[in-house]
Design a protein around this motif. Structure first.
Motif, PDB file in Angstrom:
ATOM      1  N   MET A  67     -34.678  22.385  20.336  1.00 18.07           N
ATOM      2  CA  MET A  67     -36.051  21.880  20.254  1.00 18.07           C
ATOM      3  C   MET A  67     -36.645  21.717  21.648  1.00 18.07           C
ATOM      4  O   MET A  67     -37.778  22.122  21.909  1.00 18.07           O
ATOM      5  CB  MET A  67     -36.087  20.546  19.518  1.00 18.07           C
ATOM      6  N   LYS A  68     -35.871  21.107  22.509  1.00 14.89           N
ATOM      7  CA  LYS A  68     -36.340  20.866  23.872  1.00 14.89           C
ATOM      8  C   LYS A  68     -36.636  22.197  24.553  1.00 14.89           C
ATOM      9  O   LYS A  68     -37.688  22.402  25.160  1.00 14.89           O
ATOM     10  CB  LYS A  68     -35.252  20.104  24.625  1.00 14.89           C
ATOM     11  N   ARG A  69     -35.710  23.119  24.372  1.00 12.86           N
ATOM     12  CA  ARG A  69     -35.856  24.413  25.035  1.00 12.86           C
ATOM     13  C   ARG A  69     -37.056  25.178  24.504  1.00 12.86           C
ATOM     14  O   ARG A  69     -37.831  25.753  25.262  1.00 12.86           O
ATOM     15  CB  ARG A  69     -34.584  25.241  24.849  1.00 12.86           C
ATOM     16  N   TYR A  70     -37.244  25.168  23.174  1.00 14.31           N
ATOM     17  CA  TYR A  70     -38.379  25.909  22.614  1.00 14.31           C
ATOM     18  C   TYR A  70     -39.684  25.328  23.122  1.00 14.31           C
ATOM     19  O   TYR A  70     -40.651  26.056  23.368  1.00 14.31           O
ATOM     20  CB  TYR A  70     -38.379  25.834  21.079  1.00 14.31           C
ATOM     21  N   GLN A  71     -39.729  24.000  23.248  1.00 15.88           N
ATOM     22  CA  GLN A  71     -40.965  23.389  23.718  1.00 15.88           C
ATOM     23  C   GLN A  71     -41.205  23.721  25.189  1.00 15.88           C
ATOM     24  O   GLN A  71     -42.304  24.067  25.581  1.00 15.88           O
ATOM     25  CB  GLN A  71     -40.920  21.866  23.527  1.00 15.88           C
ATOM     26  N   GLU A  72     -40.144  23.660  25.983  1.00 14.51           N
ATOM     27  CA  GLU A  72     -40.317  23.909  27.414  1.00 14.51           C
ATOM     28  C   GLU A  72     -40.479  25.377  27.735  1.00 14.51           C
ATOM     29  O   GLU A  72     -41.410  25.773  28.429  1.00 14.51           O
ATOM     30  CB  GLU A  72     -39.115  23.343  28.174  1.00 14.51           C
ATOM     31  N   GLU A  73     -39.576  26.198  27.189  1.00 10.93           N
ATOM     32  CA  GLU A  73     -39.596  27.621  27.545  1.00 10.93           C
ATOM     33  C   GLU A  73     -40.712  28.382  26.864  1.00 10.93           C
ATOM     34  O   GLU A  73     -41.319  29.262  27.447  1.00 10.93           O
ATOM     35  CB  GLU A  73     -38.278  28.261  27.132  1.00 10.93           C
ATOM     36  N   PHE A  74     -40.946  28.056  25.580  1.00  8.08           N
ATOM     37  CA  PHE A  74     -41.896  28.856  24.816  1.00  8.08           C
ATOM     38  C   PHE A  74     -43.212  28.143  24.575  1.00  8.08           C
ATOM     39  O   PHE A  74     -44.125  28.722  24.006  1.00  8.08           O
ATOM     40  CB  PHE A  74     -41.291  29.260  23.470  1.00  8.08           C
ATOM     41  N   GLY A  75     -43.285  26.880  24.953  1.00  7.13           N
ATOM     42  CA  GLY A  75     -44.514  26.127  24.739  1.00  7.13           C
ATOM     43  C   GLY A  75     -44.858  25.927  23.283  1.00  7.13           C
ATOM     44  O   GLY A  75     -46.021  25.773  22.926  1.00  7.13           O
ATOM     45  N   LYS A  97     -36.342  37.578  21.814  1.00  5.78           N
ATOM     46  CA  LYS A  97     -35.614  38.412  22.777  1.00  5.78           C
ATOM     47  C   LYS A  97     -36.063  39.870  22.659  1.00  5.78           C
ATOM     48  O   LYS A  97     -36.151  40.596  23.646  1.00  5.78           O
ATOM     49  CB  LYS A  97     -34.113  38.316  22.474  1.00  5.78           C
ATOM     50  N   ALA A  98     -36.376  40.292  21.408  1.00  6.85           N
ATOM     51  CA  ALA A  98     -36.783  41.678  21.185  1.00  6.85           C
ATOM     52  C   ALA A  98     -38.231  41.919  21.600  1.00  6.85           C
ATOM     53  O   ALA A  98     -38.766  43.001  21.418  1.00  6.85           O
ATOM     54  CB  ALA A  98     -36.591  42.034  19.718  1.00  6.85           C
ATOM     55  N   GLY A  99     -38.867  40.892  22.124  1.00  7.20           N
ATOM     56  CA  GLY A  99     -40.201  41.088  22.681  1.00  7.20           C
ATOM     57  C   GLY A  99     -41.323  40.423  21.912  1.00  7.20           C
ATOM     58  O   GLY A  99     -42.479  40.460  22.340  1.00  7.20           O
ATOM     59  N   GLY A 100     -41.017  39.803  20.792  1.00 10.61           N
ATOM     60  CA  GLY A 100     -42.082  39.153  20.032  1.00 10.61           C
ATOM     61  C   GLY A 100     -42.579  37.913  20.756  1.00 10.61           C
ATOM     62  O   GLY A 100     -41.784  37.152  21.297  1.00 10.61           O
ATOM     63  N   SER A 101     -43.898  37.709  20.792  1.00 14.00           N
ATOM     64  CA  SER A 101     -44.373  36.508  21.484  1.00 14.00           C
ATOM     65  C   SER A 101     -44.037  35.302  20.623  1.00 14.00           C
ATOM     66  O   SER A 101     -44.257  35.292  19.412  1.00 14.00           O
ATOM     67  CB  SER A 101     -45.872  36.592  21.750  1.00 14.00           C
ATOM     68  N   PRO A 102     -43.468  34.249  21.238  1.00 13.28           N
ATOM     69  CA  PRO A 102     -42.893  33.120  20.494  1.00 13.28           C
ATOM     70  C   PRO A 102     -43.828  32.525  19.438  1.00 13.28           C
ATOM     71  O   PRO A 102     -43.414  32.294  18.307  1.00 13.28           O
ATOM     72  CB  PRO A 102     -42.560  32.104  21.589  1.00 13.28           C
ATOM     73  N   LYS A 103     -45.104  32.288  19.807  1.00 11.89           N
ATOM     74  CA  LYS A 103     -45.984  31.628  18.838  1.00 11.89           C
ATOM     75  C   LYS A 103     -46.222  32.532  17.644  1.00 11.89           C
ATOM     76  O   LYS A 103     -46.257  32.088  16.506  1.00 11.89           O
ATOM     77  CB  LYS A 103     -47.325  31.245  19.504  1.00 11.89           C
ATOM     78  N   ALA A 104     -46.380  33.834  17.919  1.00 20.29           N
ATOM     79  CA  ALA A 104     -46.604  34.774  16.816  1.00 20.29           C
ATOM     80  C   ALA A 104     -45.377  34.831  15.912  1.00 20.29           C
ATOM     81  O   ALA A 104     -45.485  34.791  14.686  1.00 20.29           O
ATOM     82  CB  ALA A 104     -46.924  36.153  17.358  1.00 20.29           C
ATOM     83  N   VAL A 105     -44.200  34.906  16.529  1.00 19.25           N
ATOM     84  CA  VAL A 105     -42.970  34.941  15.734  1.00 19.25           C
ATOM     85  C   VAL A 105     -42.891  33.685  14.889  1.00 19.25           C
ATOM     86  O   VAL A 105     -42.603  33.729  13.686  1.00 19.25           O
ATOM     87  CB  VAL A 105     -41.721  35.030  16.640  1.00 19.25           C
ATOM     88  N   SER A 106     -43.153  32.556  15.536  1.00 20.96           N
ATOM     89  CA  SER A 106     -43.079  31.277  14.828  1.00 20.96           C
ATOM     90  C   SER A 106     -44.033  31.269  13.637  1.00 20.96           C
ATOM     91  O   SER A 106     -43.653  30.875  12.531  1.00 20.96           O
ATOM     92  CB  SER A 106     -43.424  30.149  15.800  1.00 20.96           C
ATOM     93  N   ASN A 107     -45.261  31.725  13.843  1.00 22.64           N
ATOM     94  CA  ASN A 107     -46.221  31.727  12.741  1.00 22.64           C
ATOM     95  C   ASN A 107     -45.752  32.590  11.586  1.00 22.64           C
ATOM     96  O   ASN A 107     -45.791  32.185  10.435  1.00 22.64           O
ATOM     97  CB  ASN A 107     -47.583  32.225  13.233  1.00 22.64           C
ATOM     98  N   TRP A 108     -45.335  33.842  11.909  1.00 22.47           N
ATOM     99  CA  TRP A 108     -44.854  34.721  10.849  1.00 22.47           C
ATOM    100  C   TRP A 108     -43.669  34.100  10.123  1.00 22.47           C
ATOM    101  O   TRP A 108     -43.559  34.199   8.892  1.00 22.47           O
ATOM    102  CB  TRP A 108     -44.435  36.072  11.439  1.00 22.47           C
TER     103      TRP A 108
END
Lengths: 480, 95, 336
Positions: free
Chosen positions: A307-315, A339-350
């Motif tokens: 959780m901490k890492r996702y918030q810090e690294e991926f915002g 890692k495969a290149g998906g932007s974190p917020k977009a991946v999270s939404n999908w």
């Protein structure tokens, strides 16, 4: 309930005693299977039946899991620990004693942090120890029926300090603990099936004081919801008793989910005297530092750390992180997609919408989905490059699921590439404008809503492939 | 008497042994004699002595988490004083 | 009376009904009947022989061992029954030597310790005489003999009876009529337990279960069980200290020769005191053998005991074998 407490000037002091069935192949002291749901009495042997002349032999993986759990909960692994016998008579306890740990548990003095109302609260872990489960009794009118399959299944007993103050905290603690145990692969955390069990101790005291009031023990809680409800009820009950000038009786009470109440267990003829003594058939454990180090290295990144890492690294916002880190396979799937290149917020939404929806609808585990993290990353890439529109992407996604083909292939095969060439669009748009002179007139006169109508028509004509933004721009240009 | 008949009744209950009055009386006497004798251990100062729970210095005996065949149902229940279907049957539990 | 509790085995061997037998020794129950029947009985070191398959009485004291006519037979049997067993966590994972290999070697300059505390009032004069004669013979064969002290010997019986009965009370809890064995008629579960166990166990066993339950019960654990464990440490230490000066310890096996049939001892305490010489070896976990060394004037066998260092059965057997070679007690049979 909180108001009741504060009106009475009291606070609740709650401690939990949790039993977790370990996901080992075999039982703690013999080689019988631990698999759930077998026909009664088909997973027993002379050792777990307690036949004359048998002896227990400790399963190494049980120790490994205990140490692993202790490390994940910041415990001290005791340098010397041993087993003890807890003696009592009951039909589901074939030896007439349970092999457990008493004075020298394998782990002690740890803690777990829970997050509540934006704050972090530290709940102390007094001890963690290993023990064997008992069998099952089925009570009927004409007698009791005993199934010994479950005797000898390895259990981890986790005892918290009385640091919990509200039923809500208790439920949060259980959720947190369950997530960690599942992350570690130590327990599957199924409260309804009984692989994770929770007893609660609760007492009241004047708010802000440090002594301990008389506590009652609540048993028979088999879901997170009931953890909260049972404690709420019991606290209210205790407040009422004290308010009416009575005393709290130290006793065990059973939670009854049908009536939503706790009820005193009919008093036993004599209190249990377990006559604990060191188990002579098992030798002591002196866990080597090397082994602890080895086990520590197998610890996965735990939910809090992720959780901490996702918030810090991926915002990512806390909300997203909570959902993504709830189960380890989901978190790892997310990480692979990023890692495969998906932007974190977009991946999270999908993931939060479509992937989890798919999993629920079809009852599939994320690891079994035809759609791989890499495929999702590609899909997101196609949208971001403008190759396809968001709407087309949803179509492609469904195709990915049914065919297992990657997005590029699907887009190619179905000719779904978004038309973003102005030249190509111009012609179609002009045709549509020409076909609807009245609407063009009204639009020119100021009825802006009609832009949507025309965009819709263009999308229809191009089978959804037109780049909507571009269509919008071209129409405005043509109108003005 | 070192212990009372009440004590003996309590112990017998813990150990799930039914005693008739004659037995209770006899065991009380015998156990009292034995306990009187055992009291001699109090002559020794053991305040700084570690208790021995294992007489040989073996530690860390463990086995691999590998499945072994369980007993077939009929063998497992074969000695059951009372069996019903796949279960051991016992008289109903009061309380 | 053959003594107990492996009396049947001892009697069978003595009366030539079999070549050799196995017994179990928790407080002397191999060595005592061996002495009474004029045969050889060996209690191996705790952990030398697997306990898997032995109906448990006192888990930290039980050992299985051979009862035979000759020392060589005992060594042969130990070869077979000894060794590490993965089904017994308390079985030692060490090499099993061939116990017959060194039997005929001489005893060299073996140092024998004779503990003062075993030659006390209450020791039958004929037993004492036979044992001292045996010691003299060993001296003649080359051993050196010195007096030693095992100061906590007097506390061994109490220590043993607390620990053994406590463990037994727990080990015997499984006999509840639920899964196997005898079950009494009963209307409810509690009744079933109470009657099954009351009818299924004999008086001596019941007495031991109650004593053990008491010693472990709330409020008494420290005073009895824990205390006994601490004294056990002291007794074990006595042996360790002794073995820094001597290689083996020689004592009588029992304070008296066998009891006659009918000469029943109804006083349990008196009965327990007969174990006084054998019990310490179980508490210390070390090995001990009883071999015949004579007969009483009424024709009853007398045995003496050789106690060795943990896992040093070889030395014990070698010394016993040497003694046996120089005597013919093992050829004689008690009157049946």
């Amino acid at each position: 309930m909180m108001k009741m407490l504060s009106d009475a000037g009291l606070e609740a002091v709650i401690g939990l005693e949790i039993h977790a069935q370990m996901l080992t192949e075999t039982k703690i002291f013999c080689g019988c299977s631990t698999a759930f749901g077998a026909e009664p009495n088909t997973q027993t042997c002379p050792v777990c039946i307690g036949m004359p002349g048998v002896l227990p032999v400790l399963n190494r993986r049980v120790v490994e899991f205990a140490v692993k759990t202790g490390l994940a909960m910041n415990c001290r692994i005791t340098p010397y620990s041993r087993f003890a016998r807890k003696n009592y008579f009951y039909p589901d306890l074939p030896k007439g004693y349970q092999i457990s740990q008493y004075e020298l548990p394998i782990c002690e003095k740890g803690h777990l942090d829970i997050h509540i109302n934006g704050e972090s609260r530290r709940i102390g872990i007094t001890r963690i120890h290993m023990e064997e489960d008992a069998g099952k009794n089925i009570h009927q009118k004409d007698g009791s029926y005993v199934d010994l399959n479950r005797t000898g299944v390895p259990l981890l007993e986790i005892v918290t300090e009385p640091d919990i103050r509200t039923p809500q905290e208790a439920a949060l603690f259980m959720k947190k603990l369950r997530a960690i145990l599942r992350y570690l692969g130590v327990c599957d955390g199924n409260m309804e099936q009984g692989s994770l069990r929770c007893d609660a101790n609760v007492s009241l005291r004047p708010a802000g004081s440090t002594g301990l009031g008389t506590k009652t023990e609540i048993k028979n809680i088999n879901s997170f919801r009931f953890v909260e409800k049972a404690l709420e009820y019991e606290i209210k009950r205790q407040v009422k008793v004290l308010r009416d000038g009575g005393d709290i009786i130290q006793e065990t009470r059973l939670w009854d989910s049908e009536t939503g109440t706790t009820n005193s267990m009919r008093s036993k003829e004599e209190a249990h005297d377990y006559r604990y003594f060191p188990e002579p058939d098992l030798v002591p454990l002196q866990i080597e530092e090397d082994w602890i180090k080895q086990i520590r290295e197998t610890l996965p990144e735990l939910p809090d750390q992720k959780m901490k890492r996702y918030q810090e690294e991926f915002g990512l916002p806390e909300y997203d992180c909570e959902i993504l880190t709830e189960e380890r396979p989901v978190a790892e799937w997310f990480e692979r997609a990023v890692k495969a290149g998906g932007s974190p917020k977009a991946v999270s939404n999908w993931m939060m919408t479509d992937i989890l929806r798919l999993m629920n609808e079809t009852g599939t585990e994320i690891t079994e989905l035809r759609i791989t993290p890499e495929m999702l990353a590609s899909l997101i890439g196609l949208i971001e490059k403008g190759t396809i529109s968001g709407k087309i992407a949803k179509m492609v996604f469904n195709d990915m699921y049914t065919t297992g083909k990657d997005p590029e292939t699907i887009v190619q095969e179905k000719g779904l590439v978004q038309i973003s060439d102005a030249g190509e669009l111009e012609g179609t748009i002009q045709e549509i404008l020409d076909a609807h002179p009245d609407e063009v007139g009204r639009l020119k006169a100021g009825d802006k809503k009609l832009i949507g109508f025309f965009v819709g028509q263009v999308m229809k004509a191009t089978k959804g492939k037109a780049n909507p933004k571009m269509v919008n721009e071209i129409i405005r240009k043509k109108i003005s | 008497m070192r212990i009372s008949e009440g004590d003996v009744e309590h112990i017998a209950r813990l150990a799930r042994l039914e005693l008739d009055p004659e037995e209770r009386r006899r065991y009380t006497e015998q156990l009292s004699d034995i306990l009187n004798y055992i009291d001699e251990l109090n002559e020794l100062d053991t305040s700084s002595v570690e208790p021995t729970s294992h007489v040989i210095p073996i530690k860390n005996v463990m086995r691999d988490d590998l499945p072994q065949p369980s007993l077939p149902l009929d063998e497992a229940l074969g000695n059951a004083p009372q069996r019903k279907g796949n279960f051991y049957r016992v008289p109903r539990i009061i309380d | 009376m053959p003594g107990g509790s492996s009396g049947g085995s001892a009697a069978a061997v003595a009366s030539d009904q079999c070549l050799g037998a196995i017994g179990s020794d928790t407080g002397g129950s191999i060595r005592q009947p061996a002495a009474f029947c004029g045969v050889v009985g060996l209690k191996p070191t705790y952990g030398r022989v697997s306990r898997y398959g032995l109906v448990a009485f006192a888990s930290s004291l039980d050992q299985i061992g051979p009862i035979t006519k000759t020392v060589e037979d005992a060594a042969l049997l130990l070869n077979i029954i000894g060794g590490h067993d993965p089904l017994d966590s308390t079985s030692a994972d060490i090499d099993l030597p061939d116990f017959t290999a060194s039997l005929s070697e001489g005893i060299g300059e073996i140092r024998i310790g004779v503990p003062d505390e075993y030659f006390i009032e209450g020791l039958d004069p004929e037993v004492e005489s036979a044992v001292r004669t045996a010691i003299k013979l060993l001296e003649k064969e080359g051993a050196s003999v010195k007096p030693i002290s095992l100061p906590h010997t007097g506390y061994a019986v109490s220590t043993y009876y607390i620990l053994a009965t406590s463990e037994a009370s727990s080990n015997l809890a499984r006999y509840d009529g639920v899964k196997y064995g005898f079950r009494a008629e009963a209307g409810d579960l509690m009744e079933m337990y109470l009657r099954t166990r009351a009818q299924g166990f004999g008086p001596e066993v019941k007495r031991r279960i109650m004593l053990g339950t008491y010693a472990l019960s709330a409020g008494y654990y420290d005073a009895y069980y824990k205390k006994a464990q601490q004294v056990r440490t002291l007794i074990k230490q006595d042996f360790e200290d002794a073995f820094s000066e001597v290689d083996v310890i020689v004592t009588p096996t029992t304070p008296t020769p066998a009891f006659r049939v009918g000469e029943k001892i109804s006083d349990p305490l008196q009965m327990y005191l007969n174990d006084i010489f054998t019990i310490s070896a179980n508490l210390a976990g070390t090995c001990a053998i009883s071999i015949p060394c004579g007969f009483s004037s009424s024709g009853l066998p007398i045995g003496f005991q050789i106690i060795g260092r943990p896992f040093d059965e070889e030395t014990v057997l070698r010394l016993a074998g040497t003694y046996e070679r120089e005597t013919d007690w093992h050829m004689r049979r008690p009157e049946l």
